[in-house]
Design a protein around this motif. Structure first.
Motif, PDB file in Angstrom:
ATOM      1  N   VAL A   1      27.805 -41.117  45.997  1.00 13.65           N
ATOM      2  CA  VAL A   1      28.746 -42.102  46.544  1.00 13.65           C
ATOM      3  C   VAL A   1      29.432 -42.841  45.398  1.00 13.65           C
ATOM      4  CG1 VAL A   1      29.020 -44.137  48.031  1.00 13.65           C
ATOM      5  CG2 VAL A   1      27.261 -42.426  48.567  1.00 13.65           C
ATOM      6  N   LEU A   2      30.728 -43.111  45.553  1.00 15.66           N
ATOM      7  CA  LEU A   2      31.502 -43.903  44.595  1.00 15.66           C
ATOM      8  C   LEU A   2      32.091 -45.124  45.291  1.00 15.66           C
ATOM      9  CD1 LEU A   2      34.068 -42.970  41.925  1.00 15.66           C
ATOM     10  CD2 LEU A   2      34.930 -44.170  43.954  1.00 15.66           C
ATOM     11  N   ARG A   3      32.189 -46.217  44.530  1.00 15.08           N
ATOM     12  CA  ARG A   3      32.828 -47.432  45.040  1.00 15.08           C
ATOM     13  C   ARG A   3      33.763 -48.006  43.985  1.00 15.08           C
ATOM     14  NH1 ARG A   3      29.017 -52.472  46.457  1.00 15.08           N
ATOM     15  NH2 ARG A   3      28.732 -52.447  44.172  1.00 15.08           N
ATOM     16  N   LYS A   4      34.968 -48.357  44.445  1.00 11.62           N
ATOM     17  CA  LYS A   4      35.835 -49.217  43.646  1.00 11.62           C
ATOM     18  C   LYS A   4      36.116 -50.440  44.506  1.00 11.62           C
ATOM     19  CE  LYS A   4      40.026 -49.723  40.948  1.00 11.62           C
ATOM     20  NZ  LYS A   4      41.420 -49.275  40.730  1.00 11.62           N
TER      21      LYS A   4
ATOM     22  N   GLY B   1      36.827 -54.830  54.089  1.00 12.50           N
ATOM     23  CA  GLY B   1      35.595 -54.047  54.160  1.00 12.50           C
ATOM     24  C   GLY B   1      35.718 -52.798  53.323  1.00 12.50           C
ATOM     25  N   SER B   2      35.005 -51.760  53.716  1.00 16.90           N
ATOM     26  CA  SER B   2      34.996 -50.489  52.986  1.00 16.90           C
ATOM     27  C   SER B   2      35.889 -49.477  53.686  1.00 16.90           C
ATOM     28  CB  SER B   2      33.574 -49.932  52.896  1.00 16.90           C
ATOM     29  OG  SER B   2      32.713 -50.814  52.196  1.00 16.90           O
TER      30      SER B   2
ATOM     31  N   GLN C   1      43.508 -53.559  47.262  1.00 16.30           N
ATOM     32  CA  GLN C   1      43.448 -55.012  47.169  1.00 16.30           C
ATOM     33  C   GLN C   1      42.473 -55.572  48.199  1.00 16.30           C
ATOM     34  OE1 GLN C   1      45.192 -57.211  45.018  1.00 16.30           O
ATOM     35  NE2 GLN C   1      45.555 -55.287  43.905  1.00 16.30           N
ATOM     36  N   ARG C   2      42.435 -54.934  49.377  1.00 14.52           N
ATOM     37  CA  ARG C   2      41.675 -55.508  50.487  1.00 14.52           C
ATOM     38  C   ARG C   2      40.507 -54.642  50.943  1.00 14.52           C
ATOM     39  NH1 ARG C   2      45.249 -57.879  55.086  1.00 14.52           N
ATOM     40  NH2 ARG C   2      43.320 -59.076  55.300  1.00 14.52           N
ATOM     41  N   PHE C   3      40.432 -53.424  50.452  1.00 20.50           N
ATOM     42  CA  PHE C   3      39.325 -52.543  50.809  1.00 20.50           C
ATOM     43  C   PHE C   3      38.570 -52.088  49.573  1.00 20.50           C
ATOM     44  CE2 PHE C   3      42.014 -51.761  54.572  1.00 20.50           C
ATOM     45  CZ  PHE C   3      41.071 -51.751  55.595  1.00 20.50           C
ATOM     46  N   ASP C   4      37.251 -52.030  49.679  1.00 24.27           N
ATOM     47  CA  ASP C   4      36.494 -51.223  48.736  1.00 24.27           C
ATOM     48  C   ASP C   4      36.823 -49.764  49.040  1.00 24.27           C
ATOM     49  OD1 ASP C   4      35.296 -53.627  48.092  1.00 24.27           O
ATOM     50  OD2 ASP C   4      33.356 -53.127  48.991  1.00 24.27           O
TER      51      ASP C   4
END
Length: 522
Positions: A96-99, A109-110, A137-140
């Protein structure tokens, strides 16, 4: 195979791989469980995630470069059951990756992204797309490698790099004699056996690899990220994952963009033939573009271009063209390279270059296009996408073992896409799925998703891989809104088309669907 968004553009970019990041202490978080949790799975839905840098998560040169060049990304592994019927049994892991959202105060949210395939790794796609538009800007932005794929473990493995090269160079499927058919089937049977032998956890992994189980993993991921509802962006085969999720967990969906859809009720034969028509249409569009050029490899007369193309590529079956480093462009590789180029108008220029080279008995550009499609790196190593593609399709669809059906399907394919006709007679040879060691776990069908939030389906009129009508059918089946993009390419959202990007972004951020009948064009 159905490619991920913008993958066609990667071929022409040589991305430098930077230095490895310094080791860092994991950032351990527990945000779940959140939302509905099925019985017996609370340990998975509420698990801790240990986020760290993404070194070692990329499975190709380009993906590794994208992960290193995208600032602020973190990676982790999600633990899920191998078999959801036995949650106390073996487990596997999902990469899993997150920015994270840039504007934490306005974070929604995501947004979980899947590029399709099936079998395409998703981490780098999410990393790349996070830099397009303002959604990050507004979502992971969350990318994941579906079970058995990329950085997930165990990984589906069937052929070695050398075996894949040899398979590409061998045009034995053009031998339609009884001996030739027997040889092809022997190789397909051997391939299925190697998949079970070389994949970690063997047949048990293959039996639980399909979209049914990926959708369940997606719900575990939703909860572990702390999201009560899922916001999802699925491209190409990712629309099947989204559709399966919507049917299994309709109450858990906040928003869903499905771009480049599969028809949910279309069997594998009808899907193959529809895709053949799509590629023929894209080839015809390429010919119309090419015929306006002085340097068109197929000539200035569009009515003769298809014959000119076949005269150019069919001889490769007996006389492959040397490329260098011991490699030769086969008929199969040439077809693969041309198919890759038809995914996007932006690759028509290199396609024309490649065909002109072939007229001069050179083949580097067509081989490069084929290498892109098959994900062969500059070091000669392949990702496992092709193996995963076959393994998923073999459990997502009922295998075809009726030889009469196979023969009819081959004939229909040649009729639907005459430019791809190899000139050989159709045969009734069975593919690897007919010899697969485990049964299928799902079949195409019209979904029932009572209580599903409104979803947005994007379909492109000239999409060669997932024809426009499939998107129309999916939007109707899910009771969603259809957005039409008028172009010749595969998928459209977050690819620089302002009308499409604005509509999709407004829907994801504010849940405002575009007006009924909205059509966008370049």
């Amino acid at each position: 195979m159905r490619k991920s968004p913008a993958s066609a553009l990667v071929i022409l970019l040589v991305l430098a791989v930077g230095c490895s990041s310094e080791p860092e202490e994991p950032q351990v978080e527990r945000r779940g469980p959140s939302g509905a949790v099925p019985g017996g799975l609370s340990g998975f839905y509420g698990q801790e995630l240990a986020w760290t840098n993404c070194d070692g998560y990329g499975r190709s040169d380009d993906d590794t470069a994208a992960l290193r060049q995208t600032k602020g990304v973190q990676c982790t592994h999600l633990r899920v059951p191998l078999d959801y019927a036995e949650p106390d049994g073996d487990t596997i892991t999902i990469g899993v990756l997150r920015k994270s959202a840039a504007d934490g105060d306005r974070r929604i949210g995501s947004l979980i992204v899947n590029p399709g395939g099936p079998g395409a790794a998703g981490l780098a796609t999410a990393a790349r797309l996070s830099g397009v538009g303002a959604l990050n800007q507004r979502f992971d932005f969350i990318g994941f490698d579906p079970r058995g794929v990329g950085s997930s473990e165990p990984t589906v493995r069937c052929l070695t790099d050398a075996e894949r090269d040899a398979d590409r160079a061998d045009d034995d499927e053009l031998d339609t004699s009884a001996a030739g058919v027997a040889k092809v089937e022997s190789e397909e049977k051997d391939y299925a056996a190697k998949c079970a032998e070389r994949t970690g956890k063997g047949a048990a992994m293959l039996a639980n690899l399909g979209t049914r189980d990926v959708a369940r993993d997606l719900d575990v991921l939703r909860s572990a990220l702390g999201e009560e509802k899922l916001s999802y962006l699925g491209y190409s085969y990712g629309t099947r994952i989204g559709t399966t999720y919507a049917e299994a967990f309709p109450g858990n969906v906040r928003a869903m963009v499905l771009d480049g859809a599969l028809d949910p009720d279309q069997d594998s034969v009808d899907e193959l033939v529809a895709q053949a028509r799509g590629f023929q249409s894209a080839f015809d569009d390429f010919v119309a573009w090419c015929a306006q050029r002085q340097d068109c490899a197929l000539g200035r007369d569009a009515t003769r271009a298809q014959t000119a193309y076949q005269d150019l590529v069919r001889p490769l079956a007996k006389r492959p063209v040397e490329v260098g480093d011991g490699r030769r462009l086969s008929f199969s590789d040439a077809t693969t390279g041309v198919t890759q180029a038809l995914y996007s108008e932006q690759l028509w220029e290199p396609l024309n270059t490649g065909l002109n080279e072939l007229k001069q008995n050179r083949a580097r550009t067509l081989m490069a296009l084929a290498d892109l499609y098959l994900e062969r790196g500059r070091d000669g190593r392949y990702t496992t996408t092709q193996d995963a593609f076959t393994a998923v399709r073999c459990v997502d669809d009922k295998p075809i073992t009726d030889r009469a059906v196979v023969l009819e399907a081959q004939q229909a394919y040649k009729t639907a896409a005459p430019f791809l006709d190899d000139g050989a007679a159709a045969t009734d040879s069975l593919d690897a799925c007919a010899f697969w060691p485990v049964p299928n776990t799902s079949t195409p069908h019209l979904p029932t998703a009572t209580g599903l939030a409104p979803v947005l389906v994007i379909s492109t009129t000239g999409d060669p891989a997932t024809p426009y009508d499939a998107g129309v059918a999916l939007a109707k089946a899910l009771g969603g809104r259809l957005l039409t993009y008028e172009a010749t390419q595969h998928t459209a959202f977050l690819q620089g088309h302002r009308c499409v990007d604005d509509a999709g972004s407004a829907y994801l951020a504010d849940l405002v669907l575009p007006a009924e009948g909205t059509r966008c064009s370049p």
